[in-house]
Design a protein around this motif. Structure first.
Motif, short mmCIF file in Angstrom:
data_model
loop_
_atom_site.label_atom_id
_atom_site.label_comp_id
_atom_site.label_asym_id
_atom_site.label_seq_id
_atom_site.Cartn_x
_atom_site.Cartn_y
_atom_site.Cartn_z
N ARG A 3 -112.83 -1.06 9.21
CA ARG A 3 -112.90 -0.54 10.72
C ARG A 3 -113.95 -1.22 11.37
N ASN A 4 -113.80 -1.73 12.30
CA ASN A 4 -114.49 -2.49 13.12
C ASN A 4 -114.11 -2.50 14.69
N LYS A 5 -114.68 -3.35 15.56
CA LYS A 5 -114.25 -3.34 16.98
C LYS A 5 -112.84 -3.45 17.19
N SER A 6 -112.09 -4.28 16.29
CA SER A 6 -110.97 -4.73 16.68
C SER A 6 -110.09 -3.82 16.00
N SER A 7 -110.39 -2.80 15.33
CA SER A 7 -109.35 -1.86 14.82
C SER A 7 -109.17 -0.75 15.86
N LEU A 8 -107.93 -0.27 15.61
CA LEU A 8 -107.24 0.81 16.68
C LEU A 8 -107.32 2.33 15.97
N ARG A 9 -107.76 3.20 16.65
CA ARG A 9 -107.72 4.39 16.18
C ARG A 9 -107.32 5.62 17.45
N ILE A 10 -106.28 6.14 17.25
CA ILE A 10 -105.61 7.20 17.96
C ILE A 10 -105.98 8.53 17.10
N PRO A 11 -106.67 9.44 17.83
CA PRO A 11 -106.97 10.87 17.16
C PRO A 11 -105.82 11.54 16.99
N ARG A 12 -105.87 12.35 16.21
CA ARG A 12 -104.38 13.35 16.32
C ARG A 12 -104.73 14.80 17.17
N ARG A 13 -103.55 15.11 17.87
CA ARG A 13 -103.79 16.37 18.61
C ARG A 13 -102.88 17.19 18.13
N ASP A 14 -103.11 18.56 17.71
CA ASP A 14 -102.10 19.28 17.30
C ASP A 14 -101.61 20.20 18.52
N GLY A 15 -100.66 20.80 18.22
CA GLY A 15 -99.89 21.78 19.00
C GLY A 15 -100.96 22.86 19.66
N TYR A 16 -100.45 23.64 20.87
CA TYR A 16 -101.48 24.52 21.40
C TYR A 16 -101.25 25.73 20.26
N ASN A 17 -102.10 26.51 20.49
CA ASN A 17 -102.18 27.57 19.50
C ASN A 17 -101.69 28.97 20.30
N HIS A 28 -100.92 6.61 9.11
CA HIS A 28 -100.45 7.56 10.16
C HIS A 28 -100.97 8.75 9.83
N ASP A 29 -101.49 9.62 10.76
CA ASP A 29 -101.87 10.99 10.77
C ASP A 29 -101.03 11.95 11.36
N ARG A 30 -100.14 12.55 10.75
CA ARG A 30 -99.15 13.43 11.66
C ARG A 30 -99.73 14.59 12.10
N ALA A 31 -99.55 14.83 13.32
CA ALA A 31 -100.20 16.33 13.92
C ALA A 31 -99.23 17.50 13.73
N LEU A 32 -99.85 18.80 13.73
CA LEU A 32 -99.12 19.83 13.25
C LEU A 32 -98.88 20.61 14.46
N ARG A 33 -98.02 21.67 14.13
CA ARG A 33 -97.49 22.53 15.12
C ARG A 33 -98.70 23.63 15.29
N TYR A 61 -94.99 24.43 24.05
CA TYR A 61 -96.31 24.46 23.89
C TYR A 61 -96.58 24.22 22.34
N LEU A 62 -96.00 25.00 21.40
CA LEU A 62 -96.57 24.83 19.99
C LEU A 62 -96.29 23.39 19.28
N ASN A 63 -95.31 22.56 19.97
CA ASN A 63 -94.95 21.35 19.29
C ASN A 63 -95.58 20.24 20.44
N LYS A 64 -96.39 20.62 21.55
CA LYS A 64 -96.95 19.52 22.32
C LYS A 64 -98.11 18.79 21.38
N THR A 65 -97.71 17.74 20.54
CA THR A 65 -98.44 17.06 19.62
C THR A 65 -98.52 15.61 20.03
N GLN A 66 -99.69 14.89 19.26
CA GLN A 66 -99.65 13.53 19.45
C GLN A 66 -100.24 13.05 18.20
N ASP A 67 -99.48 12.47 17.38
CA ASP A 67 -99.76 11.88 16.08
C ASP A 67 -101.06 10.90 16.12
N GLY A 68 -101.80 11.13 15.02
CA GLY A 68 -102.80 9.99 15.00
C GLY A 68 -102.45 8.71 14.16
#
Length: 668
Positions: free
Chosen positions: A213-227, A31-36, A192-199
């Motif tokens: 890490r291969n074709k079958s692995s899943l990766r969701i990028p982390r998206r931090d909140g708005y500045n 898990h890659d937690r997103a930041l405010r 806005y500040l807390n509009k996040t998406q955890d990786g």
């Protein structure tokens, strides 16, 4: 017998095969937690931001007893904790050694976490950890684990821009600690500040738990909140806060608040208070400072309402700037059978312009009486009184004006004409007065300019379009009248050569328990413009100045306004159009002011030194007196028939007291 034994063996094998076993999973998840999001000033300086925190855990039984002291010493060095704190973590409340997992620290920052992960690798190489059997008899080996446990909010500039910036609290989401806003911008822009998406990374694992890490692995990028990107200038904010701190000391005020707003756009370049706090370390004494008085302190404004009253009458063609009103030599003037009002200055009659310049209660009351109650109420509502301005703070009170039916009565209409019997907030009055510097258009004050996402894409914050409340001709008339207030009336201390300065003072009693008391709020709302096209509205509110005569707006709010204009000139927001003679005169005046301030500081330093010298001499005389004074001591009675050597009395040495220069740090 053999058949029975074989059958028993096969049935046991079958049961073992069918029984679910806790085998390590074939897949692993990271898990890659997103930041405010962060909050940044107009120049791009970070005011608040979020950082990840980590916790360090270790199993007590996994540490080799012979190497436990080595582990404690190394962990203390890498983590910054003391060895005593680390050693105490291995004990429970009763002082007994813990047997399970031990949390060594829950407040580890990212840089320290990296160092501790390296330490965990080195400890494995040194064989500090050992395996031990678990409840099922399986040998397990645990090491030092560094895990994400939440985020913390960092306010790098401490009390700067408080209470506007607000503060935050945390709540647990599972084992992870999340941040949410409680007051100010942190709460207002929470979506806005807390509009996040955890990786997330999920895939097949190898024998040591690393994800393949291969074709079958899943990766969701982390998206931090708005500045958040503010309109507030950090440089001007710091200058104004220092000015308010100085003026609070000079006036003995409970609090001073001020703002600078671009007249055309409504952008707030500064919104400052003398009562600030550190959002990361709020104490009991800071509780009264948490509320932003810009929008949460409705008060009776007093004479700063008079220009609004005149503007409504001018717009309705009930008077002209030259209309002469009988002011009855300053009163007393009856506004009802049993109620009279007076003026501070005695004039037989005044023009509508001079009624504002000399702040005549009698004159403005008679101007208001030329309006119906409905017209007066509608006019004040159009200026934004009695309703929220829409400023982007977390909480705003609407204030209160009298209903139209009450304004049909002369006493109520007169009282409201000069700012009593109503409540308005600082931002409402700043916005209303700005119309006189903006051609009669009402704008919405804005603190935040835009937001940006993680990729840097900018999104503008929608604001209501300016709308007209008075005619442009009326606004120009009031603009000239407010200039005359500064050139001839109660605001002369706000003059600045080469700049277009105008405004109105107001000093109003404060009510306590339904009665007016000898406490005052003083305010000044005015504009400062230059020939380069820069137009600013500046507001100052001094709450309960306590020093002698400082409660008058001319002695408190107006000098504060002038000091803010000085700051703006110094920082390049305003460019005075000065002749060489005026420039030399201003430089000489500033040099004289600085010399006087330096002389005052030197005199204060001399007085402190003299006081310390006298205290030191007094202490030395007391010490000499204690050493030289004869000591009379009555010998204790000797019981009969007891023979012993007489006891020799030796006085205890008197401890030497430290002098003030030794007790205090070096001040000079």
């Amino acid at each position: 017998m053999a058949v029975v034994l074989i059958a028993g063996f096969l049935s046991a094998v079958l049961r073992i095969q069918e029984r679910p076993r806790k085998m390590p999973p074939h897949t692993s998840v990271i898990h890659d937690r997103a930041l405010r999001g962060a909050i940044l000033s107009r120049e791009g300086y970070t005011i608040s931001r979020s950082n990840k925190t980590y916790e360090a855990t270790v199993h007590a039984r996994s540490i080799d007893p012979e190497k436990k002291e080595l582990f404690i010493r190394l962990f203390a060095i890498y983590s910054g904790l003391s060895e005593k704190e680390v050693r105490q973590a291995f004990l429970d409340k009763k002082g007994h050694p813990k047997k399970g997992f031990v949390v060594l620290s829950k407040e580890i920052d990212a840089s320290t976490a990296i160092q501790l992960k390296y330490l965990a690798y080195q400890l494995r190489r040194l064989h500090v950890f050992r395996s031990f059997p678990n409840k099922r008899g399986v040998q397990v080996l645990y090491g030092l684990d560094i895990l994400e446990n939440g985020e913390e909010r960092e306010f790098q500039l401490k009390d700067t821009l408080t209470p506007v910036i607000g503060y935050v609290r945390s709540r647990n989401v599972g084992r992870y600690r999340k941040i949410y806003g409680v007051k100010g911008l942190e709460k207002r822009y929470e979506p806005y500040l807390n509009k996040t998406q955890d990786g997330l990374v999920r895939g097949m694992r190898d024998v040591i738990g690393t994800i393949i890490r291969n074709k079958s692995s899943l990766r969701i990028p982390r998206r931090d909140g708005y500045n958040l990107h503010l309109n507030v200038s950090l440089a001007l904010q710091k200058y104004v806060e220092a000015t308010l701190d100085r003026m609070k000391e000079e006036t003995g005020a409970k609090e001073i608040i001020a703002a600078v707003m671009e007249s055309r756009s409504g952008k707030l370049l500064t919104l400052a208070s003398s009562e600030r706090y550190d959002p990361a370390h709020i104490t009991q004494a800071d509780i009264p400072k948490l509320n932003a008085k810009f929008t949460e302190y409705p008060y009776e404004p007093g004479s700063v309402i008079k220009p609004l009253t005149l503007a409504i009458a001018l717009d309705k063609n009930r008077v002209t700037p030259d209309t002469v009103i009988n002011t009855y030599n300053g009163g007393p003037f009856h506004i009802s059978k049993h109620q009279t009002i007076t003026d501070d200055e005695a004039y037989d009659s005044l023009s509508a312009t001079d009624i504002i310049v000399h702040s005549s209660n009698i004159g403005i009351s008679q101007i208001a009486w030329r309006l119906s109650g409905a017209e007066f109420h509608k006019g004040l509502s159009a200026f934004g009184l009695g309703r929220r301005t829409g400023i982007d703070l977390s909480r705003e009170l609407p204030g209160r004006i009298k209903p139209a039916r009450l304004l049909e009565r002369k006493p109520h209409e007169a009282n409201q004409a000069y700012g009593y019997g109503m409540h308005a907030t600082f931002v409402q009055l700043l916005r209303a007065h700005n119309a006189f510097n903006n051609g009669g258009l009402l704008v919405t004050p804005r603190i935040v300019d835009s937001v940006t996402d993680a990729s840097g894409k900018k999104y503008r914050i929608d604001t209501p379009a300016p709308h007209r409340i008075i005619k442009p001709h009326t606004a120009r008339q009031l603009h000239r009248i407010l200039e005359k207030v500064v050139s001839e009336g109660t605001g002369v201390a706000a003059q600045y050569p080469g700049l277009d300065i105008g405004g109105k003072t107001g000093t109003a009693h404060i009510t306590e328990h339904g009665h007016y008391v000898k406490k005052y709020n003083s305010s000044f709302y005015g504009f400062a413009n230059d020939d380069k096209g820069h137009r600013y509205e500046i507001g100052v509110l001094v709450i309960q100045a306590s020093k002698y005569h400082k409660y008058f707006a001319a002695q408190s709010a107006v000098p504060t306004f002038k000091a803010i204009v000085d700051d703006m000139v110094e920082l390049g927001y305003l460019h005075p159009n000065l002749t060489p003679e005026q420039r030399e005169a201003m430089l000489a005046k500033e040099k004289k002011r600085r010399a006087a301030a330096r002389k005052k500081q030197q005199e204060r330093t001399r007085q402190i030194k003299e006081l310390l010298r006298r205290q030191r001499e007094q202490m030395r005389r007391q010490e000499r007196k204690n050493h030289t004074a004869p000591r009379h001591r009555r010998p204790a009675p000797i019981p009969a028939r007891v023979h012993h050597k007489p006891r020799v009395y030796t006085p205890a040495p008197i401890p030497r007291r430290r002098t003030p220069h030794e007790a205090l740090p070096d001040m000079f």
